[in-house]
Design a protein around this motif. Sequence first.
Motif, PDB file in Angstrom:
ATOM      1  N   PHE A 145       5.604   5.889  -1.523  1.00 55.51           N
ATOM      2  CA  PHE A 145       6.662   5.796  -0.520  1.00 55.51           C
ATOM      3  C   PHE A 145       7.778   4.878  -1.014  1.00 55.51           C
ATOM      4  CE2 PHE A 145       3.130   7.306   1.906  1.00 55.51           C
ATOM      5  CZ  PHE A 145       3.667   8.002   2.976  1.00 55.51           C
ATOM      6  N   MET A 176       5.592   5.130   8.183  1.00 54.85           N
ATOM      7  CA  MET A 176       5.694   6.112   7.107  1.00 54.85           C
ATOM      8  C   MET A 176       6.429   7.345   7.631  1.00 54.85           C
ATOM      9  SD  MET A 176       1.812   5.888   5.543  1.00 54.85           S
ATOM     10  CE  MET A 176       1.040   6.226   7.136  1.00 54.85           C
ATOM     11  N   TRP A 215      -5.837   1.799   5.360  1.00 56.19           N
ATOM     12  CA  TRP A 215      -5.289   0.515   5.795  1.00 56.19           C
ATOM     13  C   TRP A 215      -6.223  -0.197   6.771  1.00 56.19           C
ATOM     14  CZ3 TRP A 215      -2.199  -3.353   4.998  1.00 56.19           C
ATOM     15  CH2 TRP A 215      -1.700  -4.121   6.051  1.00 56.19           C
ATOM     16  N   ALA A 240       8.881   4.453   3.606  1.00 55.04           N
ATOM     17  CA  ALA A 240       8.155   3.490   4.441  1.00 55.04           C
ATOM     18  C   ALA A 240       9.176   2.515   5.003  1.00 55.04           C
ATOM     19  CB  ALA A 240       7.100   2.752   3.625  1.00 55.04           C
ATOM     20  N   GLN A 286       0.833  -1.204   0.000  1.00 56.83           N
ATOM     21  CA  GLN A 286       0.000   0.000   0.000  1.00 56.83           C
ATOM     22  C   GLN A 286       0.867   1.253   0.000  1.00 56.83           C
ATOM     23  OE1 GLN A 286      -3.458   0.658   2.777  1.00 56.83           O
ATOM     24  NE2 GLN A 286      -2.377   2.577   3.239  1.00 56.83           N
ATOM     25  N   ALA A 287       1.898   1.255   0.844  1.00 56.83           N
ATOM     26  CA  ALA A 287       2.766   2.426   0.932  1.00 56.83           C
ATOM     27  C   ALA A 287       3.496   2.674  -0.384  1.00 56.83           C
ATOM     28  CB  ALA A 287       3.768   2.252   2.069  1.00 56.83           C
ATOM     29  N   TRP A 334      -4.017   7.633   4.715  1.00 56.70           N
ATOM     30  CA  TRP A 334      -3.430   6.329   4.378  1.00 56.70           C
ATOM     31  C   TRP A 334      -3.619   5.331   5.526  1.00 56.70           C
ATOM     32  CZ3 TRP A 334       0.748   9.889   2.285  1.00 56.70           C
ATOM     33  CH2 TRP A 334       0.600  10.054   0.906  1.00 56.70           C
ATOM     34  N   GLU A 335      -3.553   5.806   6.758  1.00 53.84           N
ATOM     35  CA  GLU A 335      -3.796   4.917   7.897  1.00 53.84           C
ATOM     36  C   GLU A 335      -5.251   4.457   7.914  1.00 53.84           C
ATOM     37  OE1 GLU A 335      -0.398   6.764  10.928  1.00 53.84           O
ATOM     38  OE2 GLU A 335      -2.518   7.100  11.323  1.00 53.84           O
ATOM     39  N   LEU A 349      -1.183  11.456   5.624  1.00 47.02           N
ATOM     40  CA  LEU A 349      -0.730  10.290   6.388  1.00 47.02           C
ATOM     41  C   LEU A 349      -1.901   9.649   7.125  1.00 47.02           C
ATOM     42  CD1 LEU A 349       2.631  11.676   7.838  1.00 47.02           C
ATOM     43  CD2 LEU A 349       2.388   9.920   6.085  1.00 47.02           C
ATOM     44  N   LEU A 352       1.932   2.775  10.018  1.00 48.56           N
ATOM     45  CA  LEU A 352       0.968   2.115   9.145  1.00 48.56           C
ATOM     46  C   LEU A 352       0.546   0.785   9.760  1.00 48.56           C
ATOM     47  CD1 LEU A 352      -0.623   2.331   6.576  1.00 48.56           C
ATOM     48  CD2 LEU A 352       1.269   1.286   5.333  1.00 48.56           C
ATOM     49  N   ARG A 407       9.153  10.673   0.677  1.00 49.60           N
ATOM     50  CA  ARG A 407       8.363   9.788   1.546  1.00 49.60           C
ATOM     51  C   ARG A 407       9.010   8.417   1.597  1.00 49.60           C
ATOM     52  NH1 ARG A 407       3.636  12.093  -1.615  1.00 49.60           N
ATOM     53  NH2 ARG A 407       2.779  13.758  -0.305  1.00 49.60           N
TER      54      ARG A 407
END
Length: 426
Positions: free
Chosen positions: A190, A285, A308, A254, A184-185, A304-305, A301, A384, A252
């Motif tokens: 990332f 991240m 997830w 990860a 995903q990252a 994105w969390e 950020l 993450l 960025r």
Amino acid sequence: MIDLRLLREDPDRVRASQRARGEDVGLVDALISADERRRVSGSRFDELRSEQKRIGKLVPRASGDEKAELLKRAGELAGEVKAADAERDEAADETRRLLLALGNVVHPDVPVGGEDDFTVLETHGAPRDFEAEGFAPKDHLELGAALGAIDVERGAKVSGSRFYYLTGVGALLELALVNAAIAQATEAGFVPMLTPALVKPRAMEGTGFLGQAAQDVYQLEKDDLYLVGTSEVALAGYHMDEILDEARLPLRYAGFSPCFRREAGSHGKDTKGIIRVHQFDKVEMFSYVAPEDAEAELDRLLAWEKQWLTALGLAFRVIDVASGDLGASAQRKFDCEAWIPTQGKYRELTSTSNTGEFQARRLSIRMRGKEKGVRPLATLNGTLCAVPRTIVAILETHQNADGSVTVPEILRPYLGGRETLTPVTA
């Protein structure tokens, strides 16, 4: 560290921040005094050195009484310059010591208070109603033992309390989580990183973990190294003492690494299971951005969390962490807390923080742009996937009446297509 200009121009704002954190407001006044002494002693040193150089040029051209007077003054100046130099260095050291002890200036929108004074910003999904489904949920330890996934007894035998083994499908579940999180990252732009777990004092201090958090850090005194509690430390140190081209930002990363925490002060808390442990793995991240873009990056950020946790099928809420629970480096922090059925409450799974220029100033990381020249940049971090707590939430949320656990769809490609984890013991 904060910008000293802010301290001089708006000391009340810094005092208010210290007060909101529940920390020593007197530190602000001590720092103001030390900074003033540093500037005065620096000016005094410059004046004396200037006079010393001027007299040094006059001596060769002088003679008689004039030369004698000049030589006498040159001798006096040598002692005065040495004393002024020592005073300047002492004041500079004191200023830096106090500056490193001062936390970041809290964002004005952060709720004031301690650990329980957070603000709930949003809630996603509803906790499962196990009663309506006709069975009582088992906790993650009972499920983990039945699945052959978690072994805390042998972890304690080998390493002590708060250690554990992930075995069989437990180990596979961790690898699936890490791979899915990194995927995903990476898709979000990332750069994946495997980072060092041991760092020098400069990196640990620069990220703010040798202040109030020092009691939670493992130190290897013989080697003058520290075990990281998060790959944030290594990711922040990656560009230490560098000037980055503004055109390259945002950067960025990860990072995946083992993490080590003493859990000092947690006596009696979460002693059962794998929610609060001394060693765990985590995908973190980390962003380098221009300061003016930091608040927008914090929102990214967090998004994105949330993406997830939603993909994992977990019920969770987002909280705005209160000022007294921020940690030294954060201006603002959002936590995502997942519902843990057998505890009947939300527990932190991820968090994301905007540290502004605080870490960059301490680590001497700057950016160079065409319009504003060289200046500090901003750094942000966001968890993450903290593996053990995520496993806890998955096992308890997705369990079935027969003791099996349904695998979230996002993880199935990394588990050979497996849809269900089934018990290996009766």
